[in-house]
Design a protein around this motif. Structure first.
Motif, mmCIF file in Angstrom:
data_model
loop_
_atom_site.group_PDB
_atom_site.id
_atom_site.type_symbol
_atom_site.label_atom_id
_atom_site.label_comp_id
_atom_site.label_asym_id
_atom_site.label_seq_id
_atom_site.Cartn_x
_atom_site.Cartn_y
_atom_site.Cartn_z
ATOM 1 N N PRO A 1 1.040 -1.068 0.024
ATOM 2 C CA PRO A 1 0.066 -0.050 -0.024
ATOM 3 C C PRO A 1 0.794 1.073 -0.052
ATOM 4 O O PRO A 1 1.876 1.392 0.600
ATOM 5 C CB PRO A 1 -0.768 -0.069 1.171
ATOM 6 C CG PRO A 1 -0.669 -1.524 1.706
ATOM 7 C CD PRO A 1 0.711 -2.146 1.142
ATOM 8 N N ASP A 2 0.276 2.262 -0.868
ATOM 9 C CA ASP A 2 1.177 3.322 -0.902
ATOM 10 C C ASP A 2 2.674 3.248 -1.161
ATOM 11 O O ASP A 2 3.556 4.017 -1.005
ATOM 12 C CB ASP A 2 1.229 4.311 0.287
ATOM 13 C CG ASP A 2 -0.171 4.774 0.604
ATOM 14 O OD1 ASP A 2 -0.804 4.910 -0.274
ATOM 15 O OD2 ASP A 2 -0.537 4.761 1.954
ATOM 16 N N LYS A 3 3.035 1.832 -1.686
ATOM 17 C CA LYS A 3 4.413 1.601 -2.226
ATOM 18 C C LYS A 3 5.515 1.677 -1.012
ATOM 19 O O LYS A 3 6.596 2.374 -1.278
ATOM 20 C CB LYS A 3 4.740 2.502 -3.483
ATOM 21 C CG LYS A 3 4.103 1.966 -4.713
ATOM 22 C CD LYS A 3 4.678 2.353 -5.813
ATOM 23 C CE LYS A 3 3.595 2.124 -7.224
ATOM 24 N NZ LYS A 3 3.111 0.824 -7.418
ATOM 25 N N THR A 4 4.915 1.715 0.187
ATOM 26 C CA THR A 4 5.748 1.891 1.365
ATOM 27 C C THR A 4 5.377 0.848 2.324
ATOM 28 O O THR A 4 4.641 0.200 2.805
ATOM 29 C CB THR A 4 5.120 3.082 1.879
ATOM 30 O OG1 THR A 4 5.374 4.247 1.125
ATOM 31 C CG2 THR A 4 5.958 3.613 3.269
ATOM 32 N N LEU A 5 6.656 0.598 3.029
ATOM 33 C CA LEU A 5 6.759 -0.584 4.125
ATOM 34 C C LEU A 5 7.830 -0.024 5.075
ATOM 35 O O LEU A 5 8.905 0.869 4.932
ATOM 36 C CB LEU A 5 7.558 -1.690 3.577
ATOM 37 C CG LEU A 5 6.216 -2.801 3.039
ATOM 38 C CD1 LEU A 5 7.074 -4.259 2.402
ATOM 39 C CD2 LEU A 5 5.032 -3.119 3.808
#
Length: 135
Positions: A53-57
């Motif tokens: 999600p949101d290209k974020t981890l």
């Protein structure tokens, strides 16, 4: 010859764009992207971030996902030792290289990792993904 390189850089800008959510000041060159996706760990990082999600981890979650994707050939070391080796490789090698290439934004202090690679990076990643034999 210099004019050809400059003209090529302008063409890359039109493909990858200078504006966008990443705020990069310069385009990512195709050679940089190809160098990055030549490594199995970095492909796994980019695939995981691209699907997040949101290209974020957060860093710990990224380590877990990458360790699951990159299986250790020696089945005796599938758990904590394998994850620790992946953690060290990501922190010291792969995330800094991706950050330097401006394909991800890696904040080691906060553990925040985000894909910011742009359209060209996503297209190349999509092209090489079916050939990744270790997934």
């Amino acid at each position: 010859m210099k004019e050809n390189k400059e003209r090529g850089a302008r063409n890359i800008q039109s493909i990858d764009g200078l504006s966008g959510s990443s705020g990069r000041k310069r385009p990512i060159l195709p050679d940089t992207i190809l160098s990055v996706v030549a490594n199995e760990h970095r492909r796994a990082i980019l695939n995981v971030l691209d699907n997040a999600p949101d290209k974020t981890l957060e860093y710990d979650a990224l380590v877990d996902h990458v360790a699951d994707r990159i299986r250790d050939e020696n089945t005796e070391y599938l758990s904590d030792e394998h994850r620790q080796r992946v953690r060290i490789a990501l922190h010291h090698t792969h995330l800094p290289k991706l950050d330097e290439a401006q394909i991800i934004d890696y904040e080691a202090e906060t553990g925040h990792v985000q894909f910011v690679g742009g359209e060209l990076a996503q297209k190349i990643l999509t092209l090489v993904e079916p050939y990744d034999t270790r997934e």
